[in-house]
Every structure is written in structure tokens, then in C-alpha cells.
Design a protein around this motif. Structure first.
Motif, mmCIF file in Angstrom:
data_model
loop_
_atom_site.group_PDB
_atom_site.id
_atom_site.type_symbol
_atom_site.label_atom_id
_atom_site.label_comp_id
_atom_site.label_asym_id
_atom_site.label_seq_id
_atom_site.Cartn_x
_atom_site.Cartn_y
_atom_site.Cartn_z
ATOM 1 N N GLU A 28 3.545 -4.809 10.117
ATOM 2 C CA GLU A 28 4.577 -4.488 9.133
ATOM 3 C C GLU A 28 5.939 -4.720 9.772
ATOM 4 O O GLU A 28 6.064 -4.748 11.001
ATOM 5 N N LYS A 32 -4.402 2.847 3.141
ATOM 6 C CA LYS A 32 -5.452 2.006 2.550
ATOM 7 C C LYS A 32 -6.681 2.834 2.184
ATOM 8 O O LYS A 32 -7.286 2.623 1.127
ATOM 9 N N ASN A 55 -6.953 -2.076 9.473
ATOM 10 C CA ASN A 55 -5.633 -2.538 9.924
ATOM 11 C C ASN A 55 -5.805 -3.701 10.895
ATOM 12 O O ASN A 55 -6.411 -3.544 11.957
ATOM 13 N N GLY A 56 -5.251 -4.857 10.496
ATOM 14 C CA GLY A 56 -5.412 -6.070 11.291
ATOM 15 C C GLY A 56 -4.608 -6.033 12.582
ATOM 16 O O GLY A 56 -5.068 -6.511 13.620
ATOM 17 N N THR A 57 -3.417 -5.452 12.519
ATOM 18 C CA THR A 57 -2.544 -5.416 13.698
ATOM 19 C C THR A 57 -3.207 -4.658 14.843
ATOM 20 O O THR A 57 -3.279 -5.151 15.978
ATOM 21 N N ASP A 98 1.655 0.666 11.451
ATOM 22 C CA ASP A 98 0.390 0.092 11.931
ATOM 23 C C ASP A 98 -0.162 0.910 13.083
ATOM 24 O O ASP A 98 -1.298 1.373 13.044
ATOM 25 N N LYS A 130 0.825 -1.233 0.000
ATOM 26 C CA LYS A 130 0.000 0.000 0.000
ATOM 27 C C LYS A 130 0.844 1.261 0.000
ATOM 28 O O LYS A 130 0.444 2.285 -0.551
ATOM 29 N N TYR A 148 1.165 -10.246 11.514
ATOM 30 C CA TYR A 148 0.187 -9.249 11.075
ATOM 31 C C TYR A 148 0.840 -7.881 10.851
ATOM 32 O O TYR A 148 0.441 -7.140 9.969
ATOM 33 N N GLY A 163 -7.642 -9.236 7.439
ATOM 34 C CA GLY A 163 -6.993 -8.141 6.732
ATOM 35 C C GLY A 163 -5.490 -8.211 6.777
ATOM 36 O O GLY A 163 -4.812 -7.319 6.266
ATOM 37 N N ALA A 164 -4.933 -9.235 7.380
ATOM 38 C CA ALA A 164 -3.483 -9.326 7.487
ATOM 39 C C ALA A 164 -3.107 -10.797 7.623
ATOM 40 O O ALA A 164 -3.945 -11.638 7.929
#
Ligand code: HSE
Length: 382
Positions: A172, A187, A141-143, A178, A87, A170, A282-283
Motif C-alpha cells: 500500500e 480482507k 496479503n501479498g506484501t 500491510d 478494502k 505490492y 494477491g497484489a
């Protein structure tokens, strides 16, 4: 179609593995760092990858803007379709990549870059063909969702929750994107580009969860609310968009409260279709790799683009978006806000502001923090 993969980390290795059993697709060479070429399919230069006979598409999962952008341009100019989960790359250089891909007659898709495995951008790009998008956003954001959920349900500390999210793949490589909300902001910028043909690069605001503590989570829970990090975007008259990320406090009836672990919940509202909600992981390796494979399958079926040809860079205007905010801050700073209600527990001041603009809240927080204040804020859901 033989697919080369750039990067062999969590996502790159997942893409390579999935290519071994995907219909119509086959494994090509993989670009790795010098010294990491410990298998016959690995190469250490983009030239070697692109020179490999039969490679028709390149899937990038290296992350970062450079050298990913140079490699992407090299691939496109060599006539290869280009798909990416990156992204940061698309938010910074998506317009240039799309233009180059159109010139070369190759595809450029990036659905894995927003929502991981959740098929959000694809559906959004289909929706804009026949409907007007009133707004879009959600938990992207999954994290941070994993962390907020773990802090609330399992009572983990911020540090423990972050460590777990990193262990599970999850976060970066540098999790500051994140936790600062920058990843979610990138995103939503992609969502704006797809929905409105505007890729905003200025006037954006992102407040993440770096300043939340276990005590904040308990106090929020005691109010019967749940905190989620949410991205929001929509059109603003004059060809602009609003676009921002911030923590939001939700009542138990809100659908986002049931989004647990690393899940995302992305939504758009079409003028005719009404609200559409997409929920999924999402991750993580397999969800993200599956989205990359989905893009490659789209290219096999001649769907080459999700960005319109007239997509341009633009500005965000967050002046007209207004909410009441929950703020935890030193008592001496209460006067900086127009206050609706106020309480003091265990030496901490919590206040609820009168409705104020997103711009005013984010700028006030930046100013107070620059002067050394420790504070956390979150919007009340409208
Ligand atoms: N770090 C990202 C997240 C990965 O947690 O959502 C998927 O984009």
C-alpha cells in the motif's frame, strides 16, 4: 458499458488499460488529483466524471476511506454501478454502500478488495447460497508473503524485503497497513461479511510481521518451520464470528509453505463441499485490475451483489480460539506465560507457550510492548 475510473495509480492505470480491450466494456474518464490532468481523458472532479455522457459504472482504485466514500455515494446516487479494490473503504462503509446500491438498483462488487486477482469472494458468495461455511482465511496479503519468503529463501533483511515489495507495487502507499496485518484483517472482515452476513468492527486482533527479524526467520527455519501471515475467521455461537490475523509457524507439509512471492492462498471450508483452496497473485497492477474487470463483467451479467441484504456490523470473539505460541522476548518476561518449553540462544529467549487464547496472547503482547518490551510471536498451526 462505459466505465469511469477513480484513481490512476498502480491499480487505476491497470484498470484503464484493461478496459481498452475488454468485451462489453469501454474506457470512460479517469479522476486524478488537480495538476495531474495531463491527458484528455483525465478529470479533476467527481462531478465532471459523473457528468460525462454514457458513464454507467465507476471503478474506484484510490484507496482510503475519504474522499473515496463520498465519491462512491455520489456515483451510486447518480445511478452508476460501483466496483472497488479498496478494502479499507468496504471494511468501514460496505454496509452503507450496499444499502445505497440496492436502493438505486445498481451493482456493488468488491472482489478485488480481498485476494487481488484470486477469485475468492466470488466463489465464497456463490458457496453461501447452498452450503454452510465452517471457516475461511489464509494468506491474504501479498506484501508480507513476499517479504517473509524473501527473508527465508533469499536471506534479505526486513528492510530490504520491504523495499523490494514496494518497488514491485505490492505494498500500500503507506505499507504500515500491510506489515501490521491490518490489510489482511480488513480482507478477512470482508470474507466474514460475505460468508456470515456479519462485518465485525470490534474485538478484532491483528499481529503483523513488523517485529520479525532475520534472526527470528533463521531460528524458525532451524526448527524446520516456515512463517506465514495468516487470517482466520469462522462462526461463534450467538451470532458472532472469530476473526484475527497473526503470523503462523507451519510444518513443511503445509500447503501454505509453497505460497511464494506475492501470492495469496485463500481458503474456505464448506460443511458439504469440504475445503476449497484458491491461490494466485494477491497484489500488483494486473492481478488486481483483472479482478475489477471480473466484477464489471459480473454486472454486465446482472450479478450485482456479493453482500447479503441483511449484512450487519457485529463483534468478533476470539476467546475460544486457542493455540500454543512461539515467543521471542527478553528473558526477564518469561514468567508472563505458561511455558511448555524454553531455550536461550545468543542472549535471546525463545519459548513455546501452553495453549492459550488468541485474545490472551494478543493482549499480553500489547501490554508488554506498551511497557517497552521487544518481542515477536507466532502461533503454531493447529
Ligand atoms: N497491499 C496489498 C497486498 C495489495 O500486499 O496484498 C492487495 O490488496
Amino acid at each position: 458499458m462505459k466505465v469511469a475510473v477513480l484513481g490512476f495509480g498502480t491499480v487505476g492505470a491497470g484498470i484503464y488499460e484493461m478496459l481498452s480491450h475488454a468485451e462489453g466494456l469501454e474506457q470512460g474518464p479517469v479522476l486524478v488529483r488537480p495538476g495531474k490532468d495531463d491527458a484528455p481523458f483525465k478529470r479533476t472532479s467527481i462531478e465532471a466524471v459523473l457528468a460525462e455522457p454514457g458513464v454507467e459504472a465507476v471503478a474506484e482504485a484510490m484507496g482510503g476511506i475519504e474522499p473515496a466514500f463520498s465519491y462512491a455515494m455520489a456515483a451510486i446516487k447518480a445511478g452508476k454501478h460501483f466496483v472497488t479494490s479498496n478494502k479499507a473503504l468496504v471494511a468501514a462503509k460496505g454496509i452503507e454502500l450496499a444499502a445505497a446500491a440496492r436502493d438505486m438498483g445498481v451493482g456493488f462488487l468488491f472482489s478485488a478488495a480481498c485476494g487481488g486477482g484470486v477469485p475468492f469472494l466470488h466463489n465464497l458468495s456463490l458457496a453461501v447460497e447452498s452450503d454452510m461455511i465452517v471457516s475461511l482465511g489464509g494468506i491474504l496479503n501479498g506484501t508480507t508473503n513476499y517479504m517473509l519468503d524473501a527473508m527465508q529463501r533469499r536471506k534479505l533483511s526486513y528492510g530490504e524485503a520491504l523495499k523490494d515489495a514496494q518497488k514491485l507495487g505490492y505494498a500500500e502507499a503507506d505499507p504500515s497497513a500491510d506489515v501490521s496485518g491490518l490489510d489482511a484483517l480488513r480482507k478477512i472482515v470482508l470474507g466474514s461479511a460475505v460468508a456470515y452476513g456479519v462485518l465485525p468492527t470490534e474485538g478484532l486482533y491483528n499481529e503483523g510481521i513488523e517485529n520479525i527479524t532475520a534472526e527470528d526467520v533463521s531460528r524458525i527455519q532451524a526448527r524446520g518451520l516456515t512463517c506465514r501471515l495468516m487470517a482466520k475467521c469462522g462462526p461463534v455461537p450467538g451470532g458472532k464470528v472469530y476473526a484475527y490475523v497473526e503470523p503462523v509457524l507451519l510444518k513443511a507439509s503445509a500447503a501454505e509453505c509453497s505460497v511464494l512471492d506475492n501470492y495469496n492462498m485463500a481458503r474456505y471450508e464448506g460443511k458439504c463441499s469440504g475445503p476449497m483452496v484458491f491461490m494466485g497473485q494477491g497484489a500488483g497492477r494486473w492481478p488486481t485490475a483483472s479482478a475489477v474487470l471480473r466484477d464489471l463483467s459480473c454486472i454486465l451479467k446482472d450479478k450485482f451483489f456479493m453482500l447479503r441484504a441483511d449484512c450487519r456490523r457485529g463483534s468478533a470473539d476470539n476467546e475460544a480460539c486457542r493455540h500454543s505460541y512461539y515467543v521471542r522476548l527478553p528473558g526477564s518476561l518469561t514468567g508472563c506465560f505458561e511455558v511448555k518449553s524454553y531455550s536461550e540462544t545468543d542472549g535471546q529467549t525463545e519459548l513455546v507457550t501452553k495453549p492459550m487464547s488468541v485474545k490472551a496472547m494478543h493482549e499480553m503482547a500489547a501490554r508488554l510492548r506498551a511497557e517497552g518490551a521487544k518481542m515477536f510471536f507466532a502461533a503454531f498451526e493447529d
